[in-house]
Design a protein around this motif. Structure first.
Motif, PDB file in Angstrom:
ATOM      1  N   GLN A   1       0.837  -1.194   0.000  1.00 35.73           N
ATOM      2  CA  GLN A   1       0.000   0.000   0.000  1.00 35.73           C
ATOM      3  C   GLN A   1       0.877   1.250   0.000  1.00 35.73           C
ATOM      4  OE1 GLN A   1      -3.512  -0.319  -0.048  1.00 35.73           O
ATOM      5  NE2 GLN A   1      -2.926  -2.457  -0.343  1.00 35.73           N
ATOM      6  N   ASP A   2       0.473   2.253  -0.788  1.00 36.99           N
ATOM      7  CA  ASP A   2       1.147   3.554  -0.785  1.00 36.99           C
ATOM      8  C   ASP A   2       0.573   4.387   0.359  1.00 36.99           C
ATOM      9  OD1 ASP A   2       2.735   3.011  -3.001  1.00 36.99           O
ATOM     10  OD2 ASP A   2       1.146   3.591  -4.384  1.00 36.99           O
ATOM     11  N   VAL A   3       1.420   4.703   1.319  1.00 38.09           N
ATOM     12  CA  VAL A   3       0.998   5.416   2.524  1.00 38.09           C
ATOM     13  C   VAL A   3       1.699   6.764   2.577  1.00 38.09           C
ATOM     14  CG1 VAL A   3       0.898   5.350   5.042  1.00 38.09           C
ATOM     15  CG2 VAL A   3       0.621   3.241   3.724  1.00 38.09           C
ATOM     16  N   ILE A   4       0.948   7.802   2.891  1.00 35.07           N
ATOM     17  CA  ILE A   4       1.498   9.138   3.122  1.00 35.07           C
ATOM     18  C   ILE A   4       1.508   9.376   4.629  1.00 35.07           C
ATOM     19  CG2 ILE A   4       1.310  11.591   2.654  1.00 35.07           C
ATOM     20  CD1 ILE A   4       1.905   9.952   0.194  1.00 35.07           C
ATOM     21  N   SER A   5       2.693   9.462   5.210  1.00 33.96           N
ATOM     22  CA  SER A   5       2.806   9.645   6.653  1.00 33.96           C
ATOM     23  C   SER A   5       2.372  11.053   7.052  1.00 33.96           C
ATOM     24  CB  SER A   5       4.247   9.383   7.107  1.00 33.96           C
ATOM     25  OG  SER A   5       5.128  10.326   6.528  1.00 33.96           O
ATOM     26  N   ARG A   6       2.289  11.282   8.354  1.00 32.77           N
ATOM     27  CA  ARG A   6       1.829  12.573   8.855  1.00 32.77           C
ATOM     28  C   ARG A   6       2.788  13.698   8.495  1.00 32.77           C
ATOM     29  NH1 ARG A   6       0.628  13.192  15.185  1.00 32.77           N
ATOM     30  NH2 ARG A   6       2.913  13.254  15.216  1.00 32.77           N
TER      31      ARG A   6
ATOM     32  N   SER B   1       6.166   9.710   1.466  1.00 33.51           N
ATOM     33  CA  SER B   1       5.516   8.583   0.789  1.00 33.51           C
ATOM     34  C   SER B   1       6.317   7.307   1.024  1.00 33.51           C
ATOM     35  CB  SER B   1       5.403   8.871  -0.709  1.00 33.51           C
ATOM     36  OG  SER B   1       4.821   7.772  -1.386  1.00 33.51           O
ATOM     37  N   VAL B   2       5.662   6.279   1.527  1.00 36.35           N
ATOM     38  CA  VAL B   2       6.291   4.982   1.772  1.00 36.35           C
ATOM     39  C   VAL B   2       5.379   3.885   1.247  1.00 36.35           C
ATOM     40  CG1 VAL B   2       7.573   5.746   3.792  1.00 36.35           C
ATOM     41  CG2 VAL B   2       5.282   4.837   4.085  1.00 36.35           C
ATOM     42  N   LYS B   3       5.988   2.746   0.945  1.00 38.10           N
ATOM     43  CA  LYS B   3       5.239   1.561   0.516  1.00 38.10           C
ATOM     44  C   LYS B   3       5.311   0.528   1.637  1.00 38.10           C
ATOM     45  CE  LYS B   3       6.120   2.257  -4.410  1.00 38.10           C
ATOM     46  NZ  LYS B   3       4.718   2.538  -4.762  1.00 38.10           N
ATOM     47  N   VAL B   4       4.149   0.085   2.094  1.00 45.51           N
ATOM     48  CA  VAL B   4       4.076  -0.804   3.259  1.00 45.51           C
ATOM     49  C   VAL B   4       3.202  -1.997   2.910  1.00 45.51           C
ATOM     50  CG1 VAL B   4       3.485  -0.985   5.703  1.00 45.51           C
ATOM     51  CG2 VAL B   4       4.254   1.207   4.775  1.00 45.51           C
ATOM     52  N   ASN B   5       3.648  -3.183   3.294  1.00 41.60           N
ATOM     53  CA  ASN B   5       2.790  -4.372   3.216  1.00 41.60           C
ATOM     54  C   ASN B   5       2.818  -5.090   4.551  1.00 41.60           C
ATOM     55  OD1 ASN B   5       5.366  -5.366   3.130  1.00 41.60           O
ATOM     56  ND2 ASN B   5       4.994  -6.824   1.507  1.00 41.60           N
TER      57      ASN B   5
ATOM     58  N   ARG C   1      -3.627   1.820   5.675  1.00 40.14           N
ATOM     59  CA  ARG C   1      -3.337   3.184   5.217  1.00 40.14           C
ATOM     60  C   ARG C   1      -3.805   4.234   6.231  1.00 40.14           C
ATOM     61  NH1 ARG C   1      -5.283   1.008   0.240  1.00 40.14           N
ATOM     62  NH2 ARG C   1      -7.282   2.051   0.583  1.00 40.14           N
ATOM     63  N   ALA C   2      -4.974   4.002   6.819  1.00 38.05           N
ATOM     64  CA  ALA C   2      -5.520   4.996   7.748  1.00 38.05           C
ATOM     65  C   ALA C   2      -4.685   5.110   9.016  1.00 38.05           C
ATOM     66  CB  ALA C   2      -6.960   4.643   8.082  1.00 38.05           C
TER      67      ALA C   2
ATOM     68  N   ASP D   1       9.190   0.258   2.494  1.00 36.79           N
ATOM     69  CA  ASP D   1      10.116   0.641   1.422  1.00 36.79           C
ATOM     70  C   ASP D   1      10.107   2.149   1.252  1.00 36.79           C
ATOM     71  OD1 ASP D   1      10.678  -2.034   0.950  1.00 36.79           O
ATOM     72  OD2 ASP D   1       9.038  -2.244  -0.493  1.00 36.79           O
ATOM     73  N   LEU D   2      11.317   2.723   1.149  1.00 35.81           N
ATOM     74  CA  LEU D   2      11.486   4.167   0.981  1.00 35.81           C
ATOM     75  C   LEU D   2      12.173   4.453  -0.345  1.00 35.81           C
ATOM     76  CD1 LEU D   2      12.834   5.037   4.553  1.00 35.81           C
ATOM     77  CD2 LEU D   2      10.491   5.245   3.757  1.00 35.81           C
ATOM     78  N   ASP D   3      12.005   5.685  -0.830  1.00 40.02           N
ATOM     79  CA  ASP D   3      12.712   6.126  -2.028  1.00 40.02           C
ATOM     80  C   ASP D   3      14.202   6.312  -1.720  1.00 40.02           C
ATOM     81  OD1 ASP D   3       9.954   8.276  -2.978  1.00 40.02           O
ATOM     82  OD2 ASP D   3      10.320   6.147  -3.390  1.00 40.02           O
ATOM     83  N   GLU D   4      15.018   6.278  -2.787  1.00 41.13           N
ATOM     84  CA  GLU D   4      16.463   6.432  -2.608  1.00 41.13           C
ATOM     85  C   GLU D   4      16.810   7.790  -2.010  1.00 41.13           C
ATOM     86  OE1 GLU D   4      18.816   4.261  -2.951  1.00 41.13           O
ATOM     87  OE2 GLU D   4      17.477   2.662  -3.627  1.00 41.13           O
ATOM     88  N   SER D   5      16.099   8.829  -2.427  1.00 42.07           N
ATOM     89  CA  SER D   5      16.373  10.160  -1.893  1.00 42.07           C
ATOM     90  C   SER D   5      16.081  10.222  -0.398  1.00 42.07           C
ATOM     91  CB  SER D   5      15.529  11.203  -2.636  1.00 42.07           C
ATOM     92  OG  SER D   5      14.146  10.908  -2.506  1.00 42.07           O
TER      93      SER D   5
END
Length: 250
Positions: free
Chosen positions: A72-77, A81-85, A118-119, A164-168
Motif C-alpha cells: 500500500q502507498d501510505v502518506i505519513s503525517r 511517501s512509503v510503501k508498506v505491506n 493506510r488509515a 520501502d522508501l525512495d532512494e532520496s
C-alpha cells in the motif's frame, strides 16, 4: 417388465437421495444449515444429516487464515511517501455471522485490512513507522478486530513486513543519522572537558592549601620529563622558588 424397471429407477433415486442426506464435516469445519431459505442451526463436526430440497448447507473453515495484505502507498503525517505491506492472522469464531452478515468474509477482511493499514499509518510520522512497529501492529489489530467483530471474525495478530522508501529519502535519513552522531560526539567531548575542568579545579584547591605540595608536584613533573630522550626541555619555573634568591639578605 416396465413395472420392475420403474421400481429399480425409483429405488436408485431413493438410495441416491438417502446417501446425499449424509454429510461429513472435519474437526475444523462447521456447517451453516438453512431450511427453506431461513437459518436453522450450525452443525458439525462429524456425521450430519441434510434433507435435500428442504435444507442447504454452507461449509465454514475455523482454522486460522493467513492473509497477505498487498503493498500500500501510505502518506505519513510528515508528508513522506512509503510503501508498506503486512500480514494478518484471523479466524472465524461465529460461522453464522460469517455467512449471514457478509457476502464474502475473506474478501471483506482483505479490503478492510488495506484501508485500515493506510488509515492508521497515515496518522504517524516516518520515524514512528520505522521505530515503533510493535505499537503500530497493536493499533491496526485492535481497529480490525473491532470492525470485524460483527462478522464473527477474530483478528489475532497483525505484522508489518516491509517499509520501502525512495532512494532520496534513504540518503536523507543517512545524513540525519550522521549529523546526530556528530552532535552526540560533540556533547560527549564537551561533557568530558567540563568534568576535567572540575577535577583540575579541585586539584588546584587542594594543592593551594599546602605551598610545599606545589613544589613537590613540580619536582615530580620535572623527573618525568627528564626520563624522555628529548634534547631540549622547556619547564616553567614557579616564581615562588626564586623568592628566596630575590629577597635581599638581612
Amino acid at each position: 417388465m416396465s413395472i420392475e424397471l420403474n421400481f429399480i429407477i425409483i429405488a436408485v433415486l431413493l438410495l441416491t437421495l438417502l446417501i446425499s442426506t449424509f454429510r461429513i464435516l472435519r474437526e475444523y469445519q462447521r456447517g451453516v444449515v438453512f431450511q427453506l431459505g431461513r437459518f436453522w442451526k450450525v452443525k458439525g463436526p462429524g456425521l450430519i444429516l441434510v434433507i435435500p430440497g428442504l435444507q442447504q448447507m454452507v461449509r465454514v473453515d475455523l482454522r486460522t487464515v493467513v492473509l497477505d495484505v498487498p503493498t500500500q502507498d501510505v502518506i505519513s503525517r510528515d508528508n513522506v511517501s512509503v510503501k508498506v505491506n503486512a500480514v494478518i492472522y484471523f479466524r472465524v469464531l461465529d460461522p453464522q455471522k460469517a455467512i449471514i452478515q457478509v457476502e464474502d468474509f475473506l474478501a471483506a477482511t482483505s479490503q478492510l485490512s488495506q484501508t485500515t493499514l493506510r488509515a492508521v499509518l497515515g496518522k504517524h510520522e516516518l520515524d514512528e513507522i520505522l521505530a515503533e512497529r510493535e505499537r503500530l501492529n497493536t493499533d491496526i489489530q485492535q481497529v480490525l478486530d473491532a470492525q470485524t467483530d460483527a462478522w464473527g471474525i477474530k483478528v489475532a495478530n497483525v505484522e508489518i513486513k516491509h517499509v520501502d522508501l525512495d532512494e532520496s529519502m534513504i540518503r536523507a535519513i543517512a545524513k540525519q543519522a550522521e549529523a546526530e552522531r556528530e552532535r552526540r560526539a560533540k556533547v560527549i567531548h564537551a561533557e568530558g572537558e567540563l568534568q576535567a575542568s572540575e577535577k583540575l579545579m579541585q586539584a588546584a584547591e587542594m594543592l593551594s592549601r599546602q605551598p610545599g605540595a606545589m613544589q613537590l608536584r613540580y619536582m615530580q613533573t620535572l623527573s618525568n620529563i627528564a626520563g624522555d630522550k628529548a634534547s631540549t626541555i622547556v619547564f616553567p619555573l614557579p616564581i615562588e622558588l626564586l623568592q628566596g634568591l630575590i629577597e635581599p639578605k638581612r
